[in-house]
Design an enzyme around this catalytic site. Structure first.
Site, PDB file in Angstrom:
ATOM      1  N   ASP A  67      -7.793  -3.134   5.992  1.00 55.84           N
ATOM      2  CA  ASP A  67      -9.104  -2.940   5.965  1.00 55.84           C
ATOM      3  C   ASP A  67      -9.912  -2.422   4.651  1.00 55.84           C
ATOM      4  O   ASP A  67      -8.628  -3.404   3.466  1.00 55.84           O
ATOM      5  CB  ASP A  67      -8.829  -1.658   6.726  1.00 55.84           C
ATOM      6  CG  ASP A  67      -7.774  -0.287   6.239  1.00 55.84           C
ATOM      7  OD1 ASP A  67      -7.646  -0.696   4.944  1.00 55.84           O
ATOM      8  OD2 ASP A  67      -7.685   0.327   7.248  1.00 55.84           O
ATOM      9  N   GLU A  76       1.109  -0.935  -0.025  1.00 54.21           N
ATOM     10  CA  GLU A  76      -0.226   0.137  -0.370  1.00 54.21           C
ATOM     11  C   GLU A  76       0.773   1.122   0.372  1.00 54.21           C
ATOM     12  O   GLU A  76       0.370   2.130  -0.711  1.00 54.21           O
ATOM     13  CB  GLU A  76      -0.865   0.120   1.197  1.00 54.21           C
ATOM     14  CG  GLU A  76      -1.416   1.349   1.217  1.00 54.21           C
ATOM     15  CD  GLU A  76      -3.019   1.099   2.260  1.00 54.21           C
ATOM     16  OE1 GLU A  76      -3.191   1.776   2.812  1.00 54.21           O
ATOM     17  OE2 GLU A  76      -3.110   0.155   2.577  1.00 54.21           O
ATOM     18  N   LYS A  77       2.094   0.701   0.388  1.00 51.56           N
ATOM     19  CA  LYS A  77       2.826   2.412   0.708  1.00 51.56           C
ATOM     20  C   LYS A  77       4.306   1.772   1.000  1.00 51.56           C
ATOM     21  O   LYS A  77       4.431   0.482   1.539  1.00 51.56           O
ATOM     22  CB  LYS A  77       2.607   3.744   2.223  1.00 51.56           C
ATOM     23  CG  LYS A  77       2.350   2.366   3.168  1.00 51.56           C
ATOM     24  CD  LYS A  77       1.966   3.033   4.423  1.00 51.56           C
ATOM     25  CE  LYS A  77      -0.244   3.381   4.450  1.00 51.56           C
ATOM     26  NZ  LYS A  77      -0.260   2.303   5.559  1.00 51.56           N
ATOM     27  N   ARG A 129      -4.812   1.834  12.174  1.00 48.75           N
ATOM     28  CA  ARG A 129      -6.533   2.433  12.134  1.00 48.75           C
ATOM     29  C   ARG A 129      -6.907   1.669  12.529  1.00 48.75           C
ATOM     30  O   ARG A 129      -7.637   1.218  11.429  1.00 48.75           O
ATOM     31  CB  ARG A 129      -5.919   2.804  10.605  1.00 48.75           C
ATOM     32  CG  ARG A 129      -5.342   4.333  10.086  1.00 48.75           C
ATOM     33  CD  ARG A 129      -4.782   4.531   8.731  1.00 48.75           C
ATOM     34  NE  ARG A 129      -4.124   5.883   8.642  1.00 48.75           N
ATOM     35  CZ  ARG A 129      -4.566   6.658   7.429  1.00 48.75           C
ATOM     36  NH1 ARG A 129      -5.395   6.997   7.468  1.00 48.75           N
ATOM     37  NH2 ARG A 129      -3.261   7.673   7.824  1.00 48.75           N
ATOM     38  N   ASP A 159      -3.297  -2.349   3.247  1.00 53.81           N
ATOM     39  CA  ASP A 159      -3.680  -2.628   5.224  1.00 53.81           C
ATOM     40  C   ASP A 159      -4.801  -3.609   4.850  1.00 53.81           C
ATOM     41  O   ASP A 159      -5.828  -3.745   3.912  1.00 53.81           O
ATOM     42  CB  ASP A 159      -3.921  -1.071   5.457  1.00 53.81           C
ATOM     43  CG  ASP A 159      -2.616  -0.337   5.356  1.00 53.81           C
ATOM     44  OD1 ASP A 159      -1.057  -1.103   5.542  1.00 53.81           O
ATOM     45  OD2 ASP A 159      -2.688   0.989   6.105  1.00 53.81           O
ATOM     46  N   TYR A 198      -0.130  -2.050  13.422  1.00 50.33           N
ATOM     47  CA  TYR A 198      -0.625  -1.429  12.532  1.00 50.33           C
ATOM     48  C   TYR A 198      -2.232  -0.112  13.630  1.00 50.33           C
ATOM     49  O   TYR A 198      -3.358  -0.606  14.356  1.00 50.33           O
ATOM     50  CB  TYR A 198      -2.440  -2.149  11.584  1.00 50.33           C
ATOM     51  CG  TYR A 198      -3.044  -1.069  10.384  1.00 50.33           C
ATOM     52  CD1 TYR A 198      -2.248  -1.025   9.200  1.00 50.33           C
ATOM     53  CD2 TYR A 198      -4.180  -1.336  10.863  1.00 50.33           C
ATOM     54  CE1 TYR A 198      -2.848  -0.609   8.727  1.00 50.33           C
ATOM     55  CE2 TYR A 198      -5.250  -0.773  10.193  1.00 50.33           C
ATOM     56  CZ  TYR A 198      -3.968   0.056   8.788  1.00 50.33           C
ATOM     57  OH  TYR A 198      -5.086   0.768   8.241  1.00 50.33           O
TER      58      TYR A 198
END
Length: 644
Positions: free
Chosen positions: A104, A7-8, A322, A102, A320
């Protein structure tokens, strides 16, 4: 070649470091043996603008609305084209693709939409990483799943993006256009989450502004009993003028009673003693952490989120962040001692708390049944030199670590006592709390919530040593702060009037998500709808006028909270995107029909008048009559005004 798409960049680096062999950099990627790890930069793609569907939509016109795409299009975000080109090139060389977004809904969407947009047709594996430390990533690499299992999560995320586009584009254009007719020069942004949040603040500000205080009166007595003294409070019966909370509205009865009570004899008429055992607060979700950090340190929700991202990505000290979960996987319990020793060893405060932990304890915090895509925030175990962190980073890290440490402390045990006294035919009450075993409580506060009462026995005699009257005044509700507004978003059912909807929403995720709540507050401030005054969040004139001009349902939480339920149902395969979006389109037609430039003009004028109107005069608080020690004032201060 196996291609892993993270993702990043920070996640890509952690994955590459966990692979066997040497890692070398390539153009926009990291290479370890036959595995190449590349990355997105958050969302590389976004919903295309209206003019991508029809060039005529570049001009904002009411007769174009509602704009309803037949086939949805995505477009690269600014500055994303270079990285998209890297991923396109690597996909052409790949034999196997691993989705490493991630864990989610948004993480599933932003990587999968890139894979699909760039034309990959073969199977995709799913890598779920919630802890960037090398051992955790290595374990995750051994547990790859079929990405098809997460197709419902992707459909829910795509439905959310399309619904937000439909709602936001159409209502924002409509209200901006009628705003021009009403004399407002600027965009009036409307969103399915931000606008109900603004509505919460506008309504709270109106309650404060329109609040009319009134006086009430309380009577206390200091009682001598066999083994000490205590203070008790008179409970007037229904024969007196009372408000709906049982507060006395006239002073004469308390004056009369206070004059004759000193020296009066009485007895303990009722005694209730309860032994309570309270387990430690659970580890944090992001929103729960934002609430506590705002209260304790005055940090904004956005500041807490940014700090957590740094602790997770840059320092690798926490898992993580969030997360909406407050539970931990059961397998983490066995390694908790080593994890917490690593987290605490260099900090005096954490080290002291660590010394009191009993690692043979197992609280309810470890529960696989209550852990979904995420688990609660926790330290990773990487040695933490808190002296090298910013103060706010160290403060937040201590909170996260403390709540996990607290799971290894015994319960807080208290004896709560409620006593009633019958004196001269009148009832008085007192309550107190005795701490029997502090358990986890010293990690959180050293303050006792209520002092203990002296030992009492039912029927025991008492005598009034002194009596006093306090003049008090009702207070308006407090203005929202970051902490209270995040908490309101988490517990949105409390702000819903319809009992049936309230029951439905009690088990929902609330307004917004862990990942978006802080950003929503900052967006409302940036757009001029909210302003910070100290810790308080207040609506501006523009924010108040926008809510007043919209159909009531747009500024209330019911619709968007129910949306989240529908999206959750799609993610859990209990609903489909089609019916959800069709219902939204039907709703949009009715909302757009309510756009009224005259109503908006009147709302702007009304809000301007309310902003400049003098506030109501508050009655000054009077000192307690005959009191040994005075009570606190219940008087409300003058509400601050918020410029637009």
């Amino acid at each position: 070649m196996r291609l892993i798409i993270a993702e990043k960049p920070s996640l890509a680096r952690a994955i590459a470091a966990a692979l066997p062999g040497q890692v070398r950099r390539d153009d926009g990627a990291l290479v370890a043996g036959d595995t190449v790890v590349t990355w997105c930069l958050g969302h590389l793609l976004e919903q295309a603008p209206p003019d991508a569907y029809d060039p005529a939509f570049k001009t904002w016109r009411l007769d174009h609305l509602p704009i309803l795409p037949e086939r949805w299009k995505l477009t690269p975000r600014p500055k994303a084209r270079d990285q998209l080109a890297v991923i396109r090139r690597l996909l052409k060389q790949a034999d196997e693709v691993v989705h490493a977004g991630d864990p989610d809904r948004e993480g599933q969407l932003l990587v999968q939409e890139v894979i699909e947009a760039l034309g990959w047709k073969r199977p995709v594996a799913r890598l779920l990483v919630s802890d960037l430390n090398r051992p955790a990533v290595q374990r995750a690499l051994t547990r790859l799943e079929d990405n098809a299992r997460y197709a419902p999560l992707y459909r829910a995320a795509a439905s959310r993006a399309r619904a937000d586009w439909l709602y936001g584009i159409n209502l924002t254009r409509a209200w901006t256009l009628i705003g021009r007719q009403a004399g407002h020069d600027g965009v009036l942004s409307v969103g399915r989450v931000q606008t109900p949040v603004l509505g919460l603040v506008v309504r709270r500000d109106a309650e404060i502004r329109d609040f009319t205080p009134y006086p009430f009166f309380v009577l206390w007595v200091d009682l001598a009993i066999t083994r000490g003294t205590l203070r008790a409070w008179w409970v007037p019966d229904e024969g007196h003028p009372l408000d709906d909370q049982g507060r006395l509205l006239t002073r004469a009865p308390v004056d009369t009673l206070a004059e004759r009570l000193p020296g009066a004899q009485g007895r303990v008429s009722a005694l209730e003693t309860r032994h309570n055992r309270q387990a430690a607060p659970l580890p944090y979700s992001l929103s729960a952490l934002q609430v506590d950090a705002a209260r304790r340190y005055g940090l904004s929700a956005k500041a807490v989120l940014d700090i957590c991202q740094r602790l997770y990505e840059r320092h690798r000290l926490i898992t993580y962040p969030r997360s909406d979960c407050r539970y931990l996987p059961e397998e983490h319990w066995a390694s908790a001692r080593a994890t917490l020793e690593g987290a605490c060893r260099t900090d005096d405060t954490l080290g002291g708390w660590l010394d009191g932990a009993d690692f043979s304890r197992r609280s309810k915090a470890w529960s696989d049944q209550k852990v979904g895509a995420h688990h609660a925030l926790a330290p990773t175990g990487k040695p933490a030199d808190l002296s090298r962190l910013e103060k706010a980073e160290a403060d937040v890290f201590r909170l996260i670590t403390r709540n996990v440490l607290a799971q290894f402390y015994p319960p807080l045990e208290t004896r709560d006592v409620k006593a009633a006294f019958l004196i001269d035919g009148e009832t008085f009450r007192a309550k107190g709390q005795e701490v029997l075993a502090p358990g986890w409580k010293p990690l959180f506060t050293t303050r006792d919530e209520a002092p203990p009462l002296p030992p009492l026995a039912e029927g025991e005699a008492c005598r009034v040593e002194a009596a006093g009257v306090e003049d008090r005044e009702t207070r308006p509700p407090e203005p929202f702060t970051d902490a209270s507004l995040i908490k309101a978003m988490m517990n949105i059912a409390r702000y819903v009037e319809d009992p049936a909807v309230r029951r439905t929403l009690r088990d929902s995720d609330g307004l917004g998500t862990e990942a978006t709540r802080a950003g929503i507050l900052e967006t409302l401030i940036e757009r001029g709808y909210l302003v910070r005054r100290g810790k308080a969040l207040r609506a501006t004139r523009l924010g108040s006028a926008l809510i007043a001009s919209l159909p009531e349902a747009v500024g209330r939480p019911e619709r968007t909270a129910l949306w989240e339920q529908r999206l959750t149902a799609i993610a859990e395969q209990d609903d489909e995107p089609g019916p959800f979006l069709n219902a939204l389109v039907e709703d949009l037609h009715g909302l757009l029909a309510a756009a009224d430039a005259g109503r908006l003009a009147r709302s702007l004028q009304t809000a301007r008048g309310e902003e400049t109107a003098p506030s109501r005069r508050r009655t000054p608080w009077k000192t307690a009559r005959g009191a040994k020690r005075g009570g606190r004032s219940g008087r409300a201060g003058k509400p601050r005004r918020s410029p637009s």
